[in-house]
Design a protein around this motif. Structure first.
Motif, PDB file in Angstrom:
ATOM      1  N   SER A 153     -36.188 -80.968 -48.338  1.00 54.94           N
ATOM      2  CA  SER A 153     -35.055 -80.605 -47.491  1.00 54.94           C
ATOM      3  C   SER A 153     -33.795 -80.547 -48.335  1.00 54.94           C
ATOM      4  N   ALA A 154     -32.998 -79.493 -48.136  1.00 54.83           N
ATOM      5  CA  ALA A 154     -31.746 -79.367 -48.873  1.00 54.83           C
ATOM      6  C   ALA A 154     -30.785 -80.492 -48.516  1.00 54.83           C
ATOM      7  N   ILE A 155     -30.708 -80.814 -47.231  1.00 61.49           N
ATOM      8  CA  ILE A 155     -29.788 -81.872 -46.780  1.00 61.49           C
ATOM      9  C   ILE A 155     -30.226 -83.223 -47.317  1.00 61.49           C
ATOM     10  N   ARG A 156     -31.521 -83.519 -47.198  1.00 60.66           N
ATOM     11  CA  ARG A 156     -32.006 -84.808 -47.693  1.00 60.66           C
ATOM     12  C   ARG A 156     -31.894 -84.873 -49.211  1.00 60.66           C
ATOM     13  N   GLY A 157     -32.111 -83.754 -49.869  1.00 55.94           N
ATOM     14  CA  GLY A 157     -31.942 -83.722 -51.320  1.00 55.94           C
ATOM     15  C   GLY A 157     -30.516 -84.045 -51.720  1.00 55.94           C
TER      16      GLY A 157
END
Length: 223
Positions: A153-157
């Motif tokens: 996930s971009a957000i979690r990354g």
């Protein structure tokens, strides 16, 4: 959550001694000697802010890429992420990150870019060098990028990148504020043992919670 930014923050704390050895001299080079406390505070803050933004950006892209790859294989990244974090902490604890591949080309790029950045005004120097730190041949940093890749996930990354960066700030800030004057009390050997203990404790806690949650899930499924 053991697979959120808080776990990455703990990983940052654990790897701080390594960061002081590699990034400490660079961070100290950004400080304007003989200037006011406000100038020193600004130089320190701009360095860490730019470094955090750089980590977030790369981890965001890694999470985005990882999500695309894992979708192809039908894998659930949230299930693997904590175990990847455990592997990272164990690698740091036993200094296996020394054997992590480090592209030499990036080091050359950093040297060339840093020479140009050092020509900037002092108030921009900290931000410039902070933004270049992902180019350093740093094993733990590459490991955290790998963790972000498995986040899917971009957000979690981005959260993982931010958490890791914030975790490395306290010890680096101490280095910039004169930490090395107290090396007699906090020798590299002492810091190494502290790092080992915290890394093993954090890895054990995450593994224990994952095993316990899997057991609870399995018991609920059987009933």
């Amino acid at each position: 959550m053991i697979d959120s930014a808080s776990a990455a923050f703990i990983a940052g704390l654990v790897t701080s001694p390594h960061c002081v050895g590699m990034c400490g001299p660079i961070g100290c080079a950004t400080l304007p000697l003989g200037q006011s406390e406000s100038s020193l505070a600004w130089a320190t803050a701009s360095y860490h802010l730019a470094r955090a933004l750089a980590y977030m950006t790369i981890c965001l892209l890694a999470g985005l890429l990882g999500g695309s790859v894992l979708d192809v294989f039908g894998a659930a990244p949230a299930r693997f992420l904590p175990w990847v974090m455990v592997a990272m902490l164990l690698a740091v604890a036993f200094r296996l990150d020394r054997y992590f591949p480090k592209p030499k080309a990036w080091g050359g790029v950093f040297q060339k870019a840093s020479r140009k950045v050092r020509q900037l005004p002092r108030w921009l120097l900290g931000a410039g060098l902070g933004g270049l730190t992902p180019l350093l041949p740093c094993g733990p940093l590459y490991l955290i990028f790998t963790v972000a890749l498995f986040s899917g996930s971009a957000i979690r990354g981005a959260e993982i990148g931010l958490g890791f960066a914030l975790g490395t700030v306290p010890l680096l800030a101490l280095a910039q504020g004169g930490y090395f004057r107290y090396q007699s009390k906090f020798s590299p050997t002492v810091l190494r043992w502290v790092q080992l203990v915290f890394a093993l404790a954090a890895a054990g806690l995450i593994a224990f919670r994952m095993i316990a949650s899997d057991g609870a899930f399995g018991e609920q499924f059987c009933h």
